[in-house]
Design an enzyme around this catalytic site. Structure first.
Site, short mmCIF file in Angstrom:
data_model
loop_
_atom_site.label_atom_id
_atom_site.label_comp_id
_atom_site.label_asym_id
_atom_site.label_seq_id
_atom_site.Cartn_x
_atom_site.Cartn_y
_atom_site.Cartn_z
N GLU A 1 0.82 -1.21 0.00
CA GLU A 1 0.00 0.00 0.00
C GLU A 1 0.86 1.26 0.00
OE1 GLU A 1 -2.95 0.25 3.10
OE2 GLU A 1 -4.37 -0.97 1.98
N HIS B 1 9.02 -26.49 -1.88
CA HIS B 1 8.46 -27.63 -2.61
C HIS B 1 7.31 -27.19 -3.50
CE1 HIS B 1 10.82 -30.57 -0.22
NE2 HIS B 1 10.88 -29.51 0.57
N LYS C 1 -14.07 -0.17 -3.95
CA LYS C 1 -15.14 0.15 -3.01
C LYS C 1 -16.26 0.92 -3.70
CE LYS C 1 -12.20 0.54 1.07
NZ LYS C 1 -11.68 1.46 2.07
#
Ligand code: PA5
Length: 444
Positions: free
Chosen positions: A287, A308, A422
């Site tokens: 951010e 792995h 948003k």
């Protein structure tokens, strides 16, 4: 002095002295920008002297409230998202028994809500809370974030039905802005205990405010030690505003590498208890730096587990990677590998040795292999994982992030990009005031 040591031996082969010097030369002036509060986002620098501004009286108050909640709760629910959730979880998981949810630790089980919108998650949570004595904190600086607001609405309803309104209000703590916002108004009208998130501390820098400290204290962690570690690092930074400062070394290395084409940074740990610390770090750096079309993409892995899976890509994939290893020198416990007479698994050659020796050998082997494969390595060595060291690490990464963000010439303290989804979501859900956007989105 700090317990954190940044080692850059495996960075140098990827950079010329000149490339490193370009950023080393910026360190003193970048510290000045931070301490003189003259840079972009300077109204969000409350984190800089936050540790030293924490008073014993405040710690005492948080601990007293935490103790009260601990006594009456088998489960403590932390409702929050992003910066209002990740710091607490990072510290709690780093300092808890790995199987804390299954063993009796003498502390409430800490669980989380309001960090997703999953109906099944909420349904399972409600079923669990039907059977457990619980209390909760709702954390939202703005008080208007959809995920925690929806979760809190549901859980408020649940806790009031379970205990009655009077008792419920003693089981809820709200942590929010001091004056504005729906959560503040609600808390005042319901009479909840509230704590304030300071105006000048952004969500991702807020772990050492009540946002992190209350849940961490409820989990049974010694918050005084955590704060003491951060205070130590705060003072270290004030006293060492130069390119040998450990946070500055980290910022310089990652900026130099980024400008040399290493655009993705993988934070590596060899201790699974640091998994959420990496999540906290990803938010902090993602951010803070990812804007204006620039920024290092932060990713994380837990080794040896992910050797792995992601190991193949890191060794041989696109060469835009750098790795930063948090290397823990001493674990808190000792476990040795037993001898086996049959030796069918052929492990007797390491019998008698501590698991940590094998873990540290895996780290050395991996660093060398990845460096040979073209992935530079920054090593951040810490003696152990305890509350004090974590406090140091939190402040170290916050300062490293501010330095790095300013060297990148972005505002490390805003997050305009998180608004885009948003707005779309509000429009699509039919929130009043978003009609025009809804029409546009519906057409798409
Ligand atoms: O860093 C940030 O600003 C965000 O991640 C916020 O912390 C997150 O969106 C939660 O915001 P709030 O505390 O206002 O509910």
């Amino acid at each position: 002095m700090t317990d954190i040591k940044v080692e850059l031996g495996h960075v140098k082969g990827f950079l010329t002295e000149n490339q490193l010097n370009t950023y080393k030369e910026k360190v003193a002036s970048t510290f000045k920008t931070i301490y003189s509060r003259t840079g972009a986002g300077n109204d969000f620098l409350g984190w800089v002297n936050l540790p030293s501004s924490i008073t014993p009286a405040f710690i005492k108050d948080v601990k007293a409230k935490a103790e009260e909640l601990r006594k009456k709760s088998e489960v403590f629910v932390v409702v929050g998202i992003g910066g209002s959730y990740l710091g607490a979880r990072a510290v709690i998981e780093a300092l808890s028994n790995h199987f804390a949810q299954l063993v009796d630790t003498g502390s409430p089980k800490i669980i989380y809500a309001g960090h997703n919108m999953s109906e099944d998650y909420m349904a399972d949570l409600i079923k669990l809370l039907d059977k457990k004595d619980y209390s909760m904190t709702v954390i939202s600086k703005s008080g208007t974030t959809t995920e925690p607001a929806v979760a809190f609405r549901i859980l408020k309803n649940h806790i009031e039905k379970k205990y009655g309104k009077e008792e419920a209000r003693t089981r809820i703590v709200a942590i929010t802005d001091k004056a504005k916002g729906a959560l503040k108004v609600l808390s005042d009208s319901e009479g909840y205990k509230t704590y304030v998130v300071p105006d000048d501390v952004g969500g991702r820098y807020s772990v050492l405010t009540p946002v992190g400290l209350l849940p961490i204290a409820v989990a049974g962690v010694d918050i005084e030690k955590l704060v003491a570690g951060a205070q130590l690092m705060e003072k270290y930074c004030v006293d060492n505003q130069n390119d040998s400062n450990e946070a500055a070394k980290y910022a310089v290395a990652r900026q130099a590498l980024y400008h040399a084409g290493k655009t993705n940074e993988i934070l590596v740990n060899y201790e699974p208890r640091l998994c959420y610390f990496s999540e906290w770090w990803k938010q902090l750096y993602g951010e803070s730096e990812g804007k204006d079309g620039k920024g290092i993409f932060p990713a994380s892995v837990t080794f040896t587990t992910d050797l792995h899976s992601m190991g193949q890509y890191i060794q041989e994939g696109l060469r835009n990677l750098m790795e930063t290893v948090i290397s823990v020198e001493n674990p808190a416990n000792e476990v040795r590998i037993p001898t086996d007479d049959a030796n069918l698994d052929q492990m007797n050659y390491i019998a008698g040795r501590r698991l940590n020796e094998v873990n540290q050998t895996a780290e050395k082997a991996t660093i060398l292999a990845h460096v040979d494969g073209g992935v530079p390595n920054i090593r951040i060595a810490v003696p152990t994982i305890d509350a004090n060291v974590l406090g140091q690490l939190i402040y170290f990464f916050e300062m490293g992030c501010a330095l790095s963000g300013y060297m990148l010439e972005v505002n490390p303290f805003n997050q305009p990009g998180v608004e885009a989804y948003k707005k779309n979501m509000f429009a699509l859900l039919g929130k009043p005031g978003y009609e025009e956007l809804r029409e546009k989105l519906d057409k798409r």
